[in-house]
Design a protein around this motif. Structure first.
Motif, PDB file in Angstrom:
ATOM      1  N   ARG A 110      24.502 -34.895 -22.026  1.00  0.00           N
ATOM      2  CA  ARG A 110      25.134 -35.018 -22.578  1.00  0.00           C
ATOM      3  C   ARG A 110      25.137 -36.260 -23.221  1.00  0.00           C
ATOM      4  N   LYS A 111      24.306 -36.508 -23.288  1.00  0.00           N
ATOM      5  CA  LYS A 111      23.390 -37.704 -24.575  1.00  0.00           C
ATOM      6  C   LYS A 111      23.488 -37.757 -26.188  1.00  0.00           C
ATOM      7  N   PHE A 112      24.432 -36.189 -25.583  1.00  0.00           N
ATOM      8  CA  PHE A 112      24.665 -35.671 -27.647  1.00  0.00           C
ATOM      9  C   PHE A 112      27.166 -36.000 -28.138  1.00  0.00           C
ATOM     10  N   LYS A 113      26.922 -36.374 -28.874  1.00  0.00           N
ATOM     11  CA  LYS A 113      28.531 -36.887 -29.233  1.00  0.00           C
ATOM     12  C   LYS A 113      29.145 -35.691 -29.336  1.00  0.00           C
ATOM     13  N   HIS A 114      30.922 -36.274 -28.756  1.00  0.00           N
ATOM     14  CA  HIS A 114      31.252 -34.207 -29.177  1.00  0.00           C
ATOM     15  C   HIS A 114      31.934 -34.869 -30.765  1.00  0.00           C
ATOM     16  N   ILE A 115      31.902 -33.709 -30.988  1.00  0.00           N
ATOM     17  CA  ILE A 115      32.007 -32.962 -32.432  1.00  0.00           C
ATOM     18  C   ILE A 115      33.590 -32.805 -32.526  1.00  0.00           C
ATOM     19  N   GLU A 122      40.719 -37.185 -30.869  1.00  0.00           N
ATOM     20  CA  GLU A 122      39.331 -36.856 -30.111  1.00  0.00           C
ATOM     21  C   GLU A 122      39.869 -36.460 -28.006  1.00  0.00           C
ATOM     22  N   SER A 125      37.168 -41.211 -25.573  1.00  0.00           N
ATOM     23  CA  SER A 125      37.085 -42.174 -26.755  1.00  0.00           C
ATOM     24  C   SER A 125      35.995 -42.057 -25.487  1.00  0.00           C
ATOM     25  N   GLU A 126      34.755 -42.566 -26.319  1.00  0.00           N
ATOM     26  CA  GLU A 126      33.075 -42.903 -25.827  1.00  0.00           C
ATOM     27  C   GLU A 126      32.920 -44.175 -24.969  1.00  0.00           C
TER      28      GLU A 126
END
Length: 126
Positions: A110-115, A122, A125-126
Motif C-alpha cells: 500500500r506504500k506504493f502510489k497508484h498509477i 484517478e 484520491s490519496e
C-alpha cells in the motif's frame, strides 16, 4: 524458502515486543560484536515504537546471523537496521503466522502510489 546451515531460512520473519530491542542490544554489547549500538533514530523515537519485526538475512560466522530489524512507529512510519545475533536468539523469537505475513505484505504494498491509466481520472484520491 532456502534453509541455511543453521536451520534458519532466508526471509523468516519474527515479531517481537519493543522491549526486546533493549535486551538484545545488551546481549550484543556484552559480546562486543558488530551491530552493537542503538541507532540514533531508534533512541529518538523509542517512545513511539509500536511494532518490531526481525527478518533473517544471512548466516555470518560461527553461529551468528545477520537480521534486519524493522521498527514501525505509532504514526505508521518506520525504519530498519541490521543486527547480528546468535541463531538461538533468533530461534527463541515467535514466528509471524501466515495471516500476519500477508497483512504485513499488504501494508508494504500500500506504500506504493497508484498509477492511473493514460487519459483516465484517478479512481480515488490519496
Amino acid at each position: 524458502m532456502v534453509e541455511g546451515r543453521l536451520g534458519v531460512g532466508r526471509g523468516d520473519i519474527k515479531q517481537v515486543a519493543p522491549e526486546w530491542l533493549d535486551r538484545i542490544f545488551e546481549q550484543v554489547n556484552a559480546r562486543n560484536e558488530r551491530g552493537r549500538s542503538h541507532p540514533r533514530w531508534l533512541r529518538e523515537h523509542r517512545g513511539s515504537v509500536c511494532e518490531v519485526f526481525v527478518t533473517f538475512l544471512s548466516e555470518e560466522f560461527e553461529d551468528r546471523l545477520r537480521g534486519s530489524v524493522t521498527v514501525i512507529l505509532s504514526n505508521g512510519e518506520g525504519r530498519h537496521f541490521s543486527l547480528y545475533m546468535t541463531s538461538a536468539e533468533f530461534d527463541e523469537l515467535p514466528d509471524l503466522d501466515e495471516k500476519a505475513v500477508v497483512l504485513l505484505a499488504h501494508r508494504f504494498l500500500r506504500k506504493f502510489k497508484h498509477i492511473p491509466l493514460d487519459g483516465e481520472p484517478e479512481p480515488w484520491s490519496e
